[in-house]
Design a protein around this motif. Structure first.
Motif, PDB file in Angstrom:
ATOM      1  N   ASP A 199      45.134  37.085  29.593  1.00  0.00           N
ATOM      2  CA  ASP A 199      45.417  38.085  30.620  1.00  0.00           C
ATOM      3  C   ASP A 199      45.835  37.408  31.919  1.00  0.00           C
ATOM      4  N   PHE A 200      45.148  36.326  32.286  1.00  0.00           N
ATOM      5  CA  PHE A 200      45.506  35.592  33.498  1.00  0.00           C
ATOM      6  C   PHE A 200      46.936  35.061  33.413  1.00  0.00           C
ATOM      7  N   ARG A 201      47.280  34.461  32.288  1.00  0.00           N
ATOM      8  CA  ARG A 201      48.613  33.892  32.145  1.00  0.00           C
ATOM      9  C   ARG A 201      49.687  34.976  32.212  1.00  0.00           C
ATOM     10  N   ALA A 202      49.443  36.105  31.545  1.00  0.00           N
ATOM     11  CA  ALA A 202      50.429  37.192  31.550  1.00  0.00           C
ATOM     12  C   ALA A 202      50.633  37.736  32.960  1.00  0.00           C
ATOM     13  N   LYS A 203      49.553  37.883  33.715  1.00  0.00           N
ATOM     14  CA  LYS A 203      49.675  38.426  35.074  1.00  0.00           C
ATOM     15  C   LYS A 203      50.265  37.408  36.035  1.00  0.00           C
ATOM     16  N   ALA A 204      49.959  36.133  35.838  1.00  0.00           N
ATOM     17  CA  ALA A 204      50.589  35.098  36.657  1.00  0.00           C
ATOM     18  C   ALA A 204      52.098  35.071  36.422  1.00  0.00           C
ATOM     19  N   GLN A 205      52.496  35.180  35.163  1.00  0.00           N
ATOM     20  CA  GLN A 205      53.928  35.201  34.827  1.00  0.00           C
ATOM     21  C   GLN A 205      54.611  36.423  35.430  1.00  0.00           C
ATOM     22  N   GLU A 206      53.933  37.562  35.349  1.00  0.00           N
ATOM     23  CA  GLU A 206      54.497  38.791  35.905  1.00  0.00           C
ATOM     24  C   GLU A 206      54.669  38.689  37.418  1.00  0.00           C
ATOM     25  N   VAL A 207      53.671  38.123  38.078  1.00  0.00           N
ATOM     26  CA  VAL A 207      53.716  37.968  39.531  1.00  0.00           C
ATOM     27  C   VAL A 207      54.892  37.085  39.940  1.00  0.00           C
ATOM     28  N   ARG A 208      55.044  35.954  39.265  1.00  0.00           N
ATOM     29  CA  ARG A 208      56.115  35.031  39.643  1.00  0.00           C
ATOM     30  C   ARG A 208      57.502  35.561  39.277  1.00  0.00           C
ATOM     31  N   SER A 209      57.597  36.246  38.169  1.00  0.00           N
ATOM     32  CA  SER A 209      58.907  36.767  37.767  1.00  0.00           C
ATOM     33  C   SER A 209      59.351  37.923  38.648  1.00  0.00           C
ATOM     34  N   SER A 210      58.411  38.597  39.284  1.00  0.00           N
ATOM     35  CA  SER A 210      58.761  39.743  40.135  1.00  0.00           C
ATOM     36  C   SER A 210      59.483  39.319  41.405  1.00  0.00           C
ATOM     37  N   VAL A 216      41.922  40.434  37.094  1.00  0.00           N
ATOM     38  CA  VAL A 216      42.129  39.749  35.818  1.00  0.00           C
ATOM     39  C   VAL A 216      40.883  39.962  34.962  1.00  0.00           C
ATOM     40  N   ASN A 217      41.060  40.306  33.706  1.00  0.00           N
ATOM     41  CA  ASN A 217      39.923  40.481  32.816  1.00  0.00           C
ATOM     42  C   ASN A 217      39.055  39.231  32.831  1.00  0.00           C
ATOM     43  N   HIS A 218      37.751  39.435  32.772  1.00  0.00           N
ATOM     44  CA  HIS A 218      36.815  38.340  32.975  1.00  0.00           C
ATOM     45  C   HIS A 218      37.039  37.177  32.003  1.00  0.00           C
ATOM     46  N   SER A 219      37.344  36.023  32.593  1.00  0.00           N
ATOM     47  CA  SER A 219      37.529  34.773  31.831  1.00  0.00           C
ATOM     48  C   SER A 219      38.503  34.923  30.668  1.00  0.00           C
ATOM     49  N   ASP A 220      39.470  35.808  30.833  1.00  0.00           N
ATOM     50  CA  ASP A 220      40.478  36.067  29.793  1.00  0.00           C
ATOM     51  C   ASP A 220      41.752  35.313  30.173  1.00  0.00           C
ATOM     52  N   MET A 221      41.954  34.169  29.580  1.00  0.00           N
ATOM     53  CA  MET A 221      43.058  33.316  29.974  1.00  0.00           C
ATOM     54  C   MET A 221      44.417  33.876  29.552  1.00  0.00           C
ATOM     55  N   LEU A 229      45.205  36.982  42.422  1.00  0.00           N
ATOM     56  CA  LEU A 229      44.683  37.323  41.102  1.00  0.00           C
ATOM     57  C   LEU A 229      43.200  36.971  41.109  1.00  0.00           C
ATOM     58  N   SER A 230      42.358  37.940  40.808  1.00  0.00           N
ATOM     59  CA  SER A 230      40.924  37.780  40.986  1.00  0.00           C
ATOM     60  C   SER A 230      40.174  38.193  39.732  1.00  0.00           C
ATOM     61  N   ASP A 231      39.280  37.321  39.254  1.00  0.00           N
ATOM     62  CA  ASP A 231      38.454  37.666  38.093  1.00  0.00           C
ATOM     63  C   ASP A 231      37.662  38.930  38.399  1.00  0.00           C
ATOM     64  N   GLU A 232      37.601  39.842  37.447  1.00  0.00           N
ATOM     65  CA  GLU A 232      37.000  41.151  37.691  1.00  0.00           C
ATOM     66  C   GLU A 232      35.502  41.098  37.981  1.00  0.00           C
ATOM     67  N   LEU A 233      34.833  39.993  37.655  1.00  0.00           N
ATOM     68  CA  LEU A 233      33.396  39.878  37.915  1.00  0.00           C
ATOM     69  C   LEU A 233      33.079  38.989  39.110  1.00  0.00           C
ATOM     70  N   ASN A 234      34.069  38.732  39.944  1.00  0.00           N
ATOM     71  CA  ASN A 234      33.831  37.923  41.138  1.00  0.00           C
ATOM     72  C   ASN A 234      32.818  38.582  42.072  1.00  0.00           C
ATOM     73  N   HIS A 235      32.165  37.746  42.871  1.00  0.00           N
ATOM     74  CA  HIS A 235      31.134  38.187  43.799  1.00  0.00           C
ATOM     75  C   HIS A 235      31.705  39.162  44.839  1.00  0.00           C
ATOM     76  N   ALA A 236      30.821  40.023  45.359  1.00  0.00           N
ATOM     77  CA  ALA A 236      31.223  41.036  46.345  1.00  0.00           C
ATOM     78  C   ALA A 236      31.893  40.416  47.567  1.00  0.00           C
ATOM     79  N   SER A 237      31.465  39.238  47.983  1.00  0.00           N
ATOM     80  CA  SER A 237      32.059  38.608  49.161  1.00  0.00           C
ATOM     81  C   SER A 237      33.505  38.216  48.910  1.00  0.00           C
ATOM     82  N   ILE A 238      33.835  37.848  47.678  1.00  0.00           N
ATOM     83  CA  ILE A 238      35.230  37.559  47.329  1.00  0.00           C
ATOM     84  C   ILE A 238      36.050  38.843  47.389  1.00  0.00           C
TER      85      ILE A 238
END
Length: 395
Positions: free
Chosen positions: A159-170, A152-157, A129-138
């Protein structure tokens, strides 16, 4: 030469220039300090990442000279053959102490760190899960790993929590990681690390912080993770030695087991010649200066806050910055390029930042006030900003 290549290059270069997206490079005829020389002109420099002035600090220069005399110009081999000199180990010990971790590993650049560390740990059965504004090297490091990448939407906690939950539940992935910049280099905002760590703990995700613009700046110079007191909660601390540290190279700091793994599985470590010993010696000196004295860090923040306040009072939009990174938001790419050129004509060197470095329509000039600037320099820059800003109807 291939006619297809000739046509491709001619067409695309012309297109970039017509849209204000072609970046012209001006070589310096001086060291990269608060005042620089380009051609025959001296300009106030507000574009360097030399936050603390250590790139030209006499103590750091002397350490580089001593390292050069003792160890030679190059290491002569990759680290795993016989290119590991004692000065490299000394640097890694200093880095671990500086970042508050068990161990650290040094690389040739900060970009190399992200290419190395992500792909050494994450693979095709994993998810990032990667913040959408992360540096090009990331972004490139994530791609190289072969892992599933979820933006993950920039600094949107939320959105981060929802996607983390989705990832683990899958149940589809073996390992999961969240990656973020510590300080976002184009806007100057700071990641929400306490919230990130809490969500990562809840869903058992690794936390990876690229602190290229936080080290030397936040946490009394020790970085974003130290700023929040979370050294024991973040598995990967990544940094560069080329910005506030004033030299070149990069590092990963973490547990001893992580560093041992990277030394046997990260490809830039295995297949690139070691960083030069002079650079390693200079970086050690810079780290020791920061560890022993906060005066440079204090001066950086004093200058940055002063400069930002002056711009805001004039009516310039400096965005959401929380750090010395001080963008002046313009929007249109061509206008940003022209604004930068007018500042240059008036003796102020500030580069425009346009797509693809930032999204289309969000062009800006990015100011980097440093510990080395005097109030007189900053006042002169503000006066030029006021004059040119009115020309462009920005204030």
């Amino acid at each position: 030469m291939s006619k297809e290549l000739d046509q491709y290059l001619a067409d695309n270069l012309a297109d970039l220039k017509s849209r204000g997206l072609y970046n012209e490079i001006e070589p310096l005829a001086s060291a990269n300090g608060p005042i620089i020389t380009i051609g025959q002109r001296q300009l106030i420099n507000l574009s360097a990442n030399n936050y603390l002035g250590l790139a030209t600090d006499s103590r750091v220069v002397a350490a580089a000279k001593a390292g050069l005399e003792k160890w030679g110009a190059g290491a002569g081999a990759v680290r795993t053959i016989n290119g590991t000199l004692q000065v490299h180990l000394d640097l890694e010990q200093e880095l671990a102490h500086f970042k508050g971790t068990e161990a650290a590993i040094a690389y040739q650049s900060g970009f190399n760190c992200n290419m190395a560390a992500i792909s050494a740990v994450m693979g095709k059965n994993d998810v990032i899960l990667s913040d959408e504004l992360n540096h090009a090297s990331i972004i490139d490091g994530c791609r190289l790993s072969g892992a599933k990448i979820i933006r993950v939407n920039h600094s949107d906690m939320a959105d981060f929590r929802a996607k983390a939950q989705e990832v683990r539940s899958s149940g589809r992935y073996e390992k999961a990681m969240f990656i973020t910049d510590g300080v976002f280099s184009m806007d100057g905002d700071i990641c929400k690390l306490p919230e990130i760590v809490a969500i990562a703990k809840e869903f058992d995700l690794m936390v990876y912080v690229d602190d290229a613009h936080g080290s030397g700046v936040l946490g009394h110079g020790h970085g974003t993770v130290k700023h929040f007191g979370l050294e024991k909660e973040v598995e990967f601390q990544i940094g560069t030695l080329s910005k506030a540290i004033g030299v070149v190279g990069g590092y990963v700091a973490g547990t001893q087991a992580l560093i041992d793994w990277l030394k046997v599985r990260s490809r830039p470590f295995l297949f690139s010649t070691s960083m030069t010993p002079a650079d390693a010696a200079a970086a050690i000196q810079s780290l020791q200066i920061l560890d022993q004295d906060t005066r440079l860090n204090d001066a950086l923040w004093e200058n940055a806050n002063y400069f930002k306040t002056q711009l805001n009072q004039l009516g310039f939009d400096t965005g959401i910055t929380e750090t010395p990174i001080t963008p002046v938001m313009i929007g249109d790419e061509q206008k940003a390029q022209e604004f930068s050129k007018r500042l240059y004509e008036e003796g102020i060197y500030v580069k425009s930042i346009v797509f693809p470095t930032v999204p289309l329509g969000t062009a800006r000039v990015r100011n980097m006030p440093t510990a080395g600037h005097t109030k007189e320099m900053l006042d002169q820059a503000v006066a030029v900003y006021e004059r040119v800003g009115r020309e462009f109807d920005l204030i």
